[in-house]
Design an enzyme around this catalytic site. Structure first.
Site, short mmCIF file in Angstrom:
data_model
loop_
_atom_site.label_atom_id
_atom_site.label_comp_id
_atom_site.label_asym_id
_atom_site.label_seq_id
_atom_site.Cartn_x
_atom_site.Cartn_y
_atom_site.Cartn_z
N SER A 98 -47.69 -2.82 -28.70
CA SER A 98 -47.79 -1.86 -27.60
C SER A 98 -47.25 -0.52 -28.05
CB SER A 98 -47.01 -2.36 -26.39
OG SER A 98 -47.47 -3.62 -25.95
N GLU A 111 -50.76 -8.35 -13.06
CA GLU A 111 -50.35 -8.18 -14.46
C GLU A 111 -49.58 -9.40 -14.99
OE1 GLU A 111 -49.23 -3.94 -15.37
OE2 GLU A 111 -49.10 -3.91 -13.19
N PHE A 169 -60.31 10.59 -10.83
CA PHE A 169 -59.90 9.20 -11.07
C PHE A 169 -59.24 8.64 -9.81
CE2 PHE A 169 -60.31 10.95 -15.27
CZ PHE A 169 -60.82 9.90 -16.02
N VAL A 170 -59.68 7.48 -9.39
CA VAL A 170 -59.13 6.80 -8.22
C VAL A 170 -58.27 5.63 -8.69
CG1 VAL A 170 -59.67 5.57 -6.08
CG2 VAL A 170 -61.13 7.46 -6.84
N GLY A 202 -59.95 15.11 -12.68
CA GLY A 202 -60.23 14.83 -14.08
C GLY A 202 -60.01 16.05 -14.95
N SER A 262 -50.95 -0.91 -15.81
CA SER A 262 -51.91 -1.51 -16.74
C SER A 262 -53.37 -1.16 -16.43
CB SER A 262 -51.75 -3.02 -16.80
OG SER A 262 -50.54 -3.37 -17.43
N SER A 263 -53.58 -0.04 -15.74
CA SER A 263 -54.92 0.48 -15.48
C SER A 263 -55.78 -0.45 -14.65
CB SER A 263 -55.63 0.81 -16.80
OG SER A 263 -54.88 1.73 -17.55
N LYS A 287 -47.11 5.82 -7.68
CA LYS A 287 -47.58 7.05 -8.34
C LYS A 287 -47.49 8.27 -7.43
CE LYS A 287 -50.79 4.76 -11.56
NZ LYS A 287 -50.46 3.36 -11.20
N THR A 307 -60.20 17.39 -19.22
CA THR A 307 -60.53 17.09 -20.62
C THR A 307 -59.28 17.36 -21.44
OG1 THR A 307 -62.83 17.76 -20.26
CG2 THR A 307 -62.04 17.64 -22.54
N ASN A 345 -48.34 13.35 -16.93
CA ASN A 345 -49.23 12.39 -16.29
C ASN A 345 -48.41 11.42 -15.45
OD1 ASN A 345 -51.27 10.67 -15.53
ND2 ASN A 345 -51.47 9.69 -17.51
#
Length: 361
Positions: A323, A15, A181-182, A221, A189-190, A136, A223, A311
């Site tokens: 941002s 990053e 999602f892995v 995952g 920053s994904s 995380k 929705t 999350n």
């Protein structure tokens, strides 16, 4: 007297470029009549290079990248600037440090630990909250202990995956299913994140994520709408209004965030008073569970049936004027320059509070 402010940016991290964008934006927003500003650039090889005091705002990122000059280690900078007992207070080069670092070696408690040893005020979260917020898996474990609702998740370290790949993939499929999602456990920053809808994509995602960390997390995952809230403060933190991220792509990856502009930021988000009340309560609970200080961006999901899920939090969120975190506070009534000044004030406040701690008995 002006406040002597050290800006620490760059970093040995994926990053790095994001940090440079942040530093440029902050410099443009600072009042040079109030602050003497000193840049400290960490290049991608991890070398620390101290620049001369800035005479005024710089116009491009290249001006913040010092390719020539004295390359120093963090320890040598500490010895030169802080550990010399002959320094008088007026001679100390910094009154406060603003770490504008994202990702490992900057946002994860390592730099914060150095600044704690040097006993100098610094903006943002401390060692514990930075480290826990960066990982995380640890973060979600703490949130679970605090009773915050979250998506289901599992995690693995590289050695377990390399020795038992089939068993690892089966565990993901049995406990989470698709889509999932892995993610690298210790990266923001994904970067390195993949959405998986089948076994082939899952295998590719594991290989990708393990390039960035020895530990990864896989999340079920859902929705849902993506809602974010800014938290600002120390002992008595306050929340901003809520904002919503609406990706124009499959999910909010690094490219969508920083390169393509493939997202829409909706501020304020369309949430009911009851939902906002719960969002802020959860944001403050997460902030206190990790013993945060200064700033946090709290991220949530609101599912189709209205359930609110935590999350993650980001202890050094994106911090350019465009941002989400600064935009949330701008719409709450705190503009970008005022936000920066508030964070500097909170850093000094927290440092003064720590000086009250007794170290002898």
């Amino acid at each position: 007297m002006k406040t002597k402010l050290g800006l620490l940016y760059g970093g040995k991290s994926a990053e790095h470029k994001v940090s440079l964008q942040t530093a440029l934006a902050v410099i443009h927003a600072l009042d040079f009549n109030k602050y003497d500003i000193y840049p400290i650039y960490i290049n991608e090889q991890g070398q620390w290079i101290k620049g001369e005091q800035l005479a005024g705002p710089v116009d491009e990122i290249k001006a913040l990248q010092f390719f020539e000059g004295t390359s120093l280690s963090p320890v040598s900078i500490a010895q030169e600037n802080f550990l010399n007992e002959t320094h008088q207070e007026a001679e100390r080069p910094f009154d406060v440090i603003f770490p504008l670092l994202h990702g490992p070696n900057g946002e994860d408690g390592t730099v914060q630990g150095l600044l704690e040893i040097l006993n100098i005020p610094y903006v943002g979260n401390g060692v514990l909250s930075s480290a826990a917020g960066m990982d995380k898996v640890i973060m979600k474990n703490i949130f679970a202990h605090a009773g915050l609702d979250q998506v289901h998740y599992v995690s693995f370290i590289r050695s377990d995956w390399e020795s038992e790949k089939e068993e690892v993939y089966k565990k993901v499929e049995e406990e989470l299913g698709y889509p999932c999602f892995v993610k690298p456990a210790n990266l923001g920053s994904s970067v390195g994140i993949s959405k998986c809808t089948n076994r082939i994509e899952l295998e590719q995602a594991f290989t990708e994520a393990f390039q960035y960390d020895r530990k990864i997390i896989i999340e079920q995952g859902v929705t849902a709408r993506e809602i974010e809230i800014g938290v600002l403060g120390n002992e008595a933190p306050k929340c901003s209004i809520a904002g919503e991220i609406v990706p124009k792509v499959d999910f909010y990856d690094y490219k969508a965030k920083y390169e393509d502009g493939n997202t829409a930021l909706i501020i304020p988000a369309e949430v009911t008073d009851k939902q906002y009340e719960k969002l802020t309560a959860m944001a403050l609970k997460a902030f206190k569970a990790l013993d945060c200080s200064g700033l946090v961006r709290a991220d949530f999901f609101i599912t189709e049936d209205g359930k609110i899920l935590m999350n993650e939090i980001n202890t050094m969120p994106g911090f350019t004027p465009f941002s989400m975190f600064p935009l949330l506070w701008k719409h709450t009534g705190v503009d970008y320059p005022s936000l920066i000044e508030k964070l500097i004030s909170l850093a000094i406040e927290r440092h003064e509070e720590k000086q009250k701690i007794k170290h002898t008995f």
